[in-house]
Each structure stands twice: as structure tokens, then as C-alpha cells.
Design a protein around this motif. Structure first.
Motif, PDB file in Angstrom:
ATOM      1  N   GLN A   1     102.623  35.117   2.089  1.00  0.00           N
ATOM      2  CA  GLN A   1     102.509  33.665   2.040  1.00  0.00           C
ATOM      3  C   GLN A   1     101.236  33.257   1.296  1.00  0.00           C
ATOM      4  N   VAL A   2     101.353  32.219   0.466  1.00  0.00           N
ATOM      5  CA  VAL A   2     100.242  31.745  -0.366  1.00  0.00           C
ATOM      6  C   VAL A   2      99.865  30.336   0.070  1.00  0.00           C
ATOM      7  N   PHE A   3      98.553  30.109   0.285  1.00  0.00           N
ATOM      8  CA  PHE A   3      98.043  28.816   0.742  1.00  0.00           C
ATOM      9  C   PHE A   3      96.992  28.309  -0.232  1.00  0.00           C
ATOM     10  N   LEU A   4      96.904  26.986  -0.330  1.00  0.00           N
ATOM     11  CA  LEU A   4      95.836  26.330  -1.073  1.00  0.00           C
ATOM     12  C   LEU A   4      95.211  25.286  -0.158  1.00  0.00           C
ATOM     13  N   ASP A   5      93.950  25.484   0.186  1.00  0.00           N
ATOM     14  CA  ASP A   5      93.239  24.579   1.096  1.00  0.00           C
ATOM     15  C   ASP A   5      94.017  24.347   2.387  1.00  0.00           C
ATOM     16  N   GLY A   6      94.597  25.413   2.917  1.00  0.00           N
ATOM     17  CA  GLY A   6      95.258  25.350   4.214  1.00  0.00           C
ATOM     18  C   GLY A   6      96.705  24.946   4.194  1.00  0.00           C
ATOM     19  N   ALA A   7      97.256  24.558   3.042  1.00  0.00           N
ATOM     20  CA  ALA A   7      98.653  24.142   2.947  1.00  0.00           C
ATOM     21  C   ALA A   7      99.453  25.190   2.171  1.00  0.00           C
ATOM     22  N   PRO A   8     100.671  25.500   2.596  1.00  0.00           N
ATOM     23  CA  PRO A   8     101.490  26.462   1.854  1.00  0.00           C
ATOM     24  C   PRO A   8     101.722  25.978   0.429  1.00  0.00           C
ATOM     25  N   LEU A   9     101.513  26.859  -0.539  1.00  0.00           N
ATOM     26  CA  LEU A   9     101.670  26.498  -1.945  1.00  0.00           C
ATOM     27  C   LEU A   9     103.053  26.869  -2.479  1.00  0.00           C
ATOM     28  N   GLY A  10     103.711  27.834  -1.844  1.00  0.00           N
ATOM     29  CA  GLY A  10     105.022  28.265  -2.298  1.00  0.00           C
ATOM     30  C   GLY A  10     106.067  27.176  -2.123  1.00  0.00           C
ATOM     31  N   VAL A  11     107.073  27.182  -2.998  1.00  0.00           N
ATOM     32  CA  VAL A  11     108.190  26.247  -2.892  1.00  0.00           C
ATOM     33  C   VAL A  11     109.161  26.805  -1.861  1.00  0.00           C
ATOM     34  N   PRO A  12     109.406  26.122  -0.743  1.00  0.00           N
ATOM     35  CA  PRO A  12     110.198  26.709   0.345  1.00  0.00           C
ATOM     36  C   PRO A  12     111.603  27.143  -0.057  1.00  0.00           C
ATOM     37  N   TRP A  13     112.266  26.428  -0.966  1.00  0.00           N
ATOM     38  CA  TRP A  13     113.607  26.821  -1.395  1.00  0.00           C
ATOM     39  C   TRP A  13     113.630  28.267  -1.851  1.00  0.00           C
ATOM     40  N   ASP A  14     112.610  28.664  -2.612  1.00  0.00           N
ATOM     41  CA  ASP A  14     112.560  30.012  -3.160  1.00  0.00           C
ATOM     42  C   ASP A  14     111.668  30.936  -2.343  1.00  0.00           C
ATOM     43  N   GLY A  15     110.727  30.370  -1.576  1.00  0.00           N
ATOM     44  CA  GLY A  15     109.836  31.199  -0.781  1.00  0.00           C
ATOM     45  C   GLY A  15     108.707  31.832  -1.558  1.00  0.00           C
ATOM     46  N   ARG A  16     108.431  31.338  -2.769  1.00  0.00           N
ATOM     47  CA  ARG A  16     107.349  31.922  -3.559  1.00  0.00           C
ATOM     48  C   ARG A  16     106.839  30.896  -4.561  1.00  0.00           C
ATOM     49  N   VAL A  17     105.734  31.249  -5.247  1.00  0.00           N
ATOM     50  CA  VAL A  17     105.113  30.355  -6.210  1.00  0.00           C
ATOM     51  C   VAL A  17     104.648  31.195  -7.393  1.00  0.00           C
ATOM     52  N   ASP A  18     104.689  30.611  -8.590  1.00  0.00           N
ATOM     53  CA  ASP A  18     104.239  31.286  -9.806  1.00  0.00           C
ATOM     54  C   ASP A  18     102.727  31.151  -9.913  1.00  0.00           C
ATOM     55  N   LEU A  19     102.004  32.235  -9.648  1.00  0.00           N
ATOM     56  CA  LEU A  19     100.543  32.219  -9.655  1.00  0.00           C
ATOM     57  C   LEU A  19      99.964  32.247 -11.065  1.00  0.00           C
ATOM     58  N   GLY A  20     100.807  32.402 -12.070  1.00  0.00           N
ATOM     59  CA  GLY A  20     100.321  32.450 -13.441  1.00  0.00           C
ATOM     60  C   GLY A  20     100.187  31.093 -14.100  1.00  0.00           C
ATOM     61  N   LEU A  21     100.497  30.002 -13.375  1.00  0.00           N
ATOM     62  CA  LEU A  21     100.488  28.677 -13.982  1.00  0.00           C
ATOM     63  C   LEU A  21      99.230  27.877 -13.693  1.00  0.00           C
ATOM     64  N   LEU A  22      98.520  28.191 -12.604  1.00  0.00           N
ATOM     65  CA  LEU A  22      97.345  27.412 -12.217  1.00  0.00           C
ATOM     66  C   LEU A  22      96.062  28.114 -12.655  1.00  0.00           C
ATOM     67  N   PRO A  23      95.092  27.381 -13.216  1.00  0.00           N
ATOM     68  CA  PRO A  23      93.868  28.002 -13.728  1.00  0.00           C
ATOM     69  C   PRO A  23      92.936  28.457 -12.609  1.00  0.00           C
ATOM     70  N   ALA A  24      92.278  29.581 -12.836  1.00  0.00           N
ATOM     71  CA  ALA A  24      91.393  30.154 -11.826  1.00  0.00           C
ATOM     72  C   ALA A  24      90.117  29.336 -11.634  1.00  0.00           C
ATOM     73  N   GLY A  25      89.733  28.526 -12.623  1.00  0.00           N
ATOM     74  CA  GLY A  25      88.515  27.737 -12.493  1.00  0.00           C
ATOM     75  C   GLY A  25      88.534  26.775 -11.336  1.00  0.00           C
ATOM     76  N   LEU A  26      89.706  26.474 -10.826  1.00  0.00           N
ATOM     77  CA  LEU A  26      89.860  25.578  -9.678  1.00  0.00           C
ATOM     78  C   LEU A  26      89.257  26.146  -8.402  1.00  0.00           C
ATOM     79  N   LEU A  27      89.083  27.476  -8.330  1.00  0.00           N
ATOM     80  CA  LEU A  27      88.805  28.142  -7.065  1.00  0.00           C
ATOM     81  C   LEU A  27      87.320  28.305  -6.781  1.00  0.00           C
ATOM     82  N   GLY A  28      86.985  28.230  -5.489  1.00  0.00           N
ATOM     83  CA  GLY A  28      85.649  28.535  -5.024  1.00  0.00           C
ATOM     84  C   GLY A  28      85.594  29.794  -4.186  1.00  0.00           C
ATOM     85  N   GLU A  29      86.723  30.154  -3.576  1.00  0.00           N
ATOM     86  CA  GLU A  29      86.780  31.352  -2.739  1.00  0.00           C
ATOM     87  C   GLU A  29      88.238  31.752  -2.544  1.00  0.00           C
ATOM     88  N   VAL A  30      88.476  33.048  -2.389  1.00  0.00           N
ATOM     89  CA  VAL A  30      89.810  33.574  -2.126  1.00  0.00           C
ATOM     90  C   VAL A  30      89.709  34.567  -0.975  1.00  0.00           C
TER      91      VAL A  30
END
Length: 621
Positions: free
Chosen positions: A67-96
Motif C-alpha cells: 500500500q502506498v500513502f501520501l501524507d497519510g492518505a492512500p495514493l493508489g486508485v482503489p479500482w486497480d489497487g495500485r498507483v504509477d510511481l513514475g508520474l510524480l516528481p521526487a522533489g515533492l518529498l521531504g521524507e519516505v
């Protein structure tokens, strides 16, 4: 003003094995996307699946079990159960934070193998800007302004990722145009993110909004001719908007109520073509998804125990319309809905000096009140349990034993999706179940850190795929499978400026005898390793070399037969050189080469990783 809504650390809380990547380490890796951030972490595999989506797997488990979360909320699309991690830029992040094994209670249902928890950049990590360009029209950029304005914490981030094509490292037998560009592998993605937070007495709140828009190609399977089922697809339109509200209210000296609410709107168009020239449409599928969810966690002390009561609920509706070409005849508009629930409790208990335990129990449930034109599904429910014991061996050494049981309910797409005729549905799919056990030993002293983490996973009813006589695929439940292995990491400062890091995973994953035609589970490399040499002279340069090794694996071809995926090695290099000092900030010239030797690496049959890619850019810290 951070609000930790998912699994905050506490003095007596014992968490399962986890990897934390802080802002400085994120910058050092020079990642372009969220997917790049995870590459090379022990126990984590990042790959592009057959739909072109970049997904993460923990310890060889299927990506939907992570399961993938962003700021505490699930980021995956529930219909498919997953999210494409190659579309969002890494500069957005402060911690993983990557949690492996029995994820804490706050993460809700379906977190079977573990959790990837992304946290966006805040004022403590400072503002950040990056711009780069590279081979075959590739480029990325991020601008993140994270500031504290009086009592307000504000973040604004914009970013984008683009490429004309992925480079090709070697010849492919089918569906590949001449030259060094991978057929139909272009990408354009842009995103904007904003967040604002404040403290008002005992109440802390943070509201955020993310919007992503993208289009991309999906490289066809190159191990099979068109008549054997190769797909010629494109995503001409992808859009995701997610709003999140986090709040934490202090109720007293030893009590806190934390809440998270999220609203996700997702849409995409899938265009299916008749041949590799992508000229004549065969069909178009238009998807629209709306999701609403919430989580409440009450933490308080009860005598010697610290208790956490958690409840979460999520409802997602998927609407789908398929149109055949060349007639342009649209089929019926179909609606599907899936609801997920969790209710549970965890307790932290100090047992003795240097000895503490965390115990948890929960009940998970799922129902599908809307099933389109497919058969109705029964409501499902399952119990979850976990236990963890932390032992302080010495001031520098800690042993953690953890384990438990987790369940994942099949996503609506697995239950009802036909993927433009590629899949035959199986209305009898049962929830996946897993029993997990971990032992993690951490030893640290100045300039040196060692982590050893043997693990064991016993699965039942894990979803797999089989090929039917008509060439379509169908999901089914494996009666049982067993995976075990070890994650390890060593980091050692050879000097004040030179650091070496070694990490890796050894894995053995097998289905039970007679439960599958091929016992070795596909796309699970026998090992993955990363060796890093980092030479950092502050004010002068930062050089980083990476060597990644991948062990042998198997996959299934178009007919369902086993094929070998050979072992491979990939070399990468990074460099950052300061060119200007602007007050307390630095402007740096950056350079990176991925897959320096142009090795041909197959994480799955017919879908190789990109060949050599170089990047040149500027970074403002």
C-alpha cells in the motif's frame, strides 16, 4: 508543523522493520520520480508492469499487496489497487518511510506485504528547485517552496517529467522499430501540490491538494508476435486529483485524537490499437473513479499501557465505458463500487527495562454494492493480528521480533475487469491471506550501521494468473505459497568524506506442490543487491557510484510456459558540483548516468529496463 497521522513512534511502541529516507538522502540519489526514490532499498523491487505503470513490490509480494500513502492518505486508485510511481516528481518529498511486514494498525485494510509512506516537503526541509535534461528528450523539473509564515506552514510544489522514448539496450524480436528508441515509450507528466497548516491551541491541522495530469505510451511485449496477444495500448489522458485533511487534537497529558480524510478523483483513457504502427484504433476505454475515505485514531494511556483505537472506512466508485472501433459503437456505461473498512486496537506495554511489546488486533471488511454487469459478490471479512517485541541488547544494539496475519481483498478490477478482452473474469476469487514473521537486528556506532532482517511469509489464496485455451488470462487463487529470505544493509564511513553502503535481499518464493504448473513464483529475483561508494567533499563536489545486481528469475510467456530471466548488473553514477553560493543556499551543477554499461535487463519477459540514460541539470538547495 508536521502531523504524524500514520504510525508515529513512541517510547514503548515496537514497529516492524522499516527504512527511512530523509531529505538529504533523497537529494543525494538525484531521483526524478517517486519510483526512483525506492530503487536499491533492501527488500523493495521497483519495476514497470505490462501496463507501463511503475510499481513497488516488497519482498517479492504482488504490487497490490504493497500500500502506498501520501501524507497519510492512500495514493493508489482503489479500482486497480495500485498507483504509477513514475508520474510524480521526487522533489515533492521531504521524507519516505518503507515498512515491511505487519504494518501498524493505522494503515488500514489490504496492507499485506508492507507500506510505502511518502511525506511531502515542509519548512523544516527547506525550499528546493531542480531542472535537468537528458538523452532522448528526457527531462524533469521541480520547484518546491516550503516556508513558515508566522503561525502558518505553507508548501507549494510544481513539477514535471518528460521523455520522447526510453533508450533500448539491445535488439528485441517483436514489436520494435529499428533504432535505439523503445517503441511507444514516451511520457509527459505534470503536477502541482499545495498545502497549508496551522496550530490553534491544542488543535493542529494541515490541508493539501495534489493534481496530476499525464499522457504516455505503453511499450508492447517484445517476446511475442501480435497474434500471440501483444498489446498495443496508449494512455492519451491520465488525471488524478487528491485532497487530504489531517488533524490532531491533544485531549490531555496522555491522550490525542488524530484524523485524516481524503477525496480522490481519477480518470484515464486507454486507447487500444490494432498493430504496432498505432494508427488504427481497436477500442477505447474511458474510466472515471471517485473515492472518499477517513481514518480516526484515538491514542491514550490506560495504566501501564498505551492504547491506540483505529477506525477507517473508504468507498470508491468506478465508472467505465468501452467503445469499439472502427464502428465507434459505445457499450453500456458500467458502474462498480467497493467499500473497505477496518476497526482495531493496538497496545504498547513496557515489560521490563529494555524490553517492550506491541500487540494489535483488527477486523477488516469489504463489500461491492455495485458490480456493473457482473455477478454479485458476497461481503467479505477477516481478522488481523500482530505482535512485536523490542529488546535493547545494548546502547547501540536492538533486536525486534514481529509477526502477524494480514488479509487483502481483491480489487474491483481483479474481480470485474476484462482489460479490453485480455482477461476472463473469475467470480470466485477469495481474499488473500498472509502470515508474516520478522527478526531484525540493528547495530550502530559512530560511522557504522548494520541491519540484518530475516523474514518468513506463508501465503494462502494469493492471486496468480493462468492462460486459458482461448489465449485470455484469468486470475485464480493459489492454494498456498511460501517465501523466505533476508534483507541486509551495511553503511560505513571510511573517512570524513568517503562512505560505502551495501544493501540487498536474498529471496526464495515457491508455490505449494501441485498448486501451480510452475512452482517458482514468477518475477521474483533470487537476489537484489546495491553497492554505493559516496565521496563528498563539502563545498567542492559530491560523487556517487552505484552498482546494482539482480539475480535470476522466471516469468511466464504468452502460453503460460516458464521462461528464464537472466541475472544482470547495472552501473550508475551521480555528481553534484557547487557553482555559486547564494546566502545560505547553494546552486549546484548535477550530472547522472543510469545503466552506464547499456546492459539489457529483463525484470519480466519481453519488457526490458531502459538502456543508458544521461542527465545534466541544475539544483538549488
Amino acid at each position: 508543523m508536521p502531523i504524524t497521522v500514520t504510525a508515529p513512534a513512541a517510547p514503548d511502541r515496537v514497529l516492524p522493520p522499516q527504512e527511512i529516507i530523509v531529505a538529504d538522502s533523497l537529494v543525494d540519489r538525484q531521483p526524478r520520480s517517486l519510483a526512483d526514490v525506492l530503487r536499491g532499498l533492501a527488500g523493495v523491487t521497483v519495476r514497470a508492469n505490462s501496463r507501463g505503470e511503475t510499481v513497488a513490490r516488497i519482498r517479492g509480494a504482488e504490487e497490490r499487496q504493497t500500500q502506498v500513502f501520501l501524507d497519510g492518505a492512500p495514493l493508489g486508485v482503489p479500482w486497480d489497487g495500485r498507483v504509477d510511481l513514475g508520474l510524480l516528481p521526487a522533489g515533492l518529498l521531504g521524507e519516505v518511510r518503507v515498512i515491511k511486514g505487519t504494518a501498524p494498525i493505522e494503515y488500514g485494510a489490504n496492507a499485506v506485504a508492507g507500506v510505502v509512506d511518502f511525506q511531502t516537503r515542509q519548512s523544516a526541509q527547506g525550499s528546493f528547485a531542480q531542472l535537468e535534461a537528458g538523452s532522448l528528450g528526457s527531462g524533469s523539473g521541480s520547484l518546491v517552496l516550503a516556508e513558515r509564515l508566522g503561525g502558518i506552514e505553507a508548501t507549494l510544489a510544481v513539477g514535471g517529467i518528460t521523455r520522447d522514448a526510453e533508450p533500448l539496450a539491445g535488439p528485441l524480436p517483436f514489436s520494435q522499430a529499428p533504432g535505439n528508441r523503445r517503441t511507444n515509450s514516451d511520457l509527459n507528466a505534470g503536477s502541482v501540490f499545495g498545502a497549508i497548516g496551522a496550530s490553534m491551541g491544542d488543535l493542529r491541522v494541515r490541508a493539501s491538494l495534489l493534481h496530476l495530469a499525464a499522457e504516455r505510451g505503453i511499450a508492447p511485449e517484445s517476446d511475442r508476435p501480435a497474434e500471440a496477444g501483444a498489446r498495443f495500448w496508449r494512455y492519451p489522458d491520465i488525471a488524478l486529483t487528491q485532497a487530504t485533511l489531517n488533524a490532531a487534537l491533544t485531549l490531555g497529558e496522555d491522550a490525542e485524537l488524530r484524523a485524516t480524510g481524503w477525496r480522490q478523483v481519477f480518470s484515464q483513457t486507454i486507447a487500444q490499437y490494432r498493430s504496432v504502427d498505432y494508427a488504427a484504433l481497436r477500442g477505447v476505454q474511458d474510466d472515471a473513479d471517485k473515492t472518499l475515505g477517513t481514518r480516526l485514531v484515538l491514542a491514550h494511556r490506560a495504566g501501564p499501557l498505551q492504547l491506540r483505537w483505529a477506525a477507517s472506512a473508504q468507498s470508491s466508485t468506478h465508472r467505465q465505458l468501452e467503445t469499439d472501433f472502427p464502428s465507434g459503437t459505445a457499450g453500456p456505461a458500467l458502474s462498480y463500487r467497493q467499500n473497505l473498512y477496518r476497526l482495531g486496537v493496538e497496545a504498547d506495554a513496557p515489560l521490563a527495562p529494555g524490553l517492550r511489546a506491541t500487540l494489535g488486533a483488527a477486523y477488516d471488511a469489504a463489500d461491492t454494492p455495485l458490480t456493473g454487469d457482473k455477478p454479485a459478490q458476497p461481503s467479505r471479512g477477516a481478522g488481523a493480528a500482530s505482535a512485536a517485541l523490542g529488546i535493547d541488547i545494548s546502547a547501540s544494539s536492538v533486536l525486534t521480533l514481529s509477526g502477524g496475519r494480514r488479509t487483502r481483498f481483491a480489487s474491483a478490477r481483479e474481480l470485474f475487469g476484462e482489460a479490453l478482452g485480455r482477461f476472463a473474469i473469475n467470480p470466485d476469487l477469495r481474499p488473500e491471506q498472509a502470515w508474516l514473521a520478522d527478526a531484525e537486528w540493528r547495530w550502530a556506532r559512530p560511522g557504522f550501521a548494520l541491519v540484518l532482517n530475516p523474514f518468513f511469509i506463508r501465503s494462502r489464496d494469493t492471486l496468480a494468473q493462468r492462460v486459458l485455451p482461448d489465449g485470455r488470462r484469468q486470475r485464480f487463487n493459489l492454494p498456498g505459497a511460501t517465501s523466505f529470505g533476508i534483507d541486509a544493509r551495511i553503511a560505513h564511513d571510511l573517512s570524513d568524506t568517503l562512505r560505502v553502503e551495501l544493501s540487498g535481499t536474498w529471496l526464495r518464493a515457491r508455490a505449494d506442490a501441485a498448486s501451480a504448473g510452475v512452482r517458482q513464483l514468477p518475477q521474483r529475483p533470487s537476489f537484489e543487491t546495491l553497492a554505493v561508494l559516496d565521496w563528498n567533499v563539502p563545498g567542492k563536489f559530491d560523487l556517487r557510484a552505484e552498482l546494482r545486481g539482480v539475480g535470476q528469475a522466471i516469468d511466464l510467456d504468452a502460453a503460460g510456459r516458464s521462461v528464464k530471466l537472466p541475472a544482470a548488473a547495472e552501473l550508475a553514477a551521480r555528481a553534484a558540483v557547487p557553482v555559486a553560493q547564494l546566502g545560505s543556499h547553494q546552486l549546484l551543477l548535477t550530472f547522472a548516468i543510469d545503466n552506464l554499461t547499456d546492459a539489457q535487463i529483463f525484470p519480466q519477459a519481453g519488457l526490458p529496463l531502459p538502456g543508458r540514460v544521461w542527465r545534466l541539470g541544475l539544483r538549488f538547495d
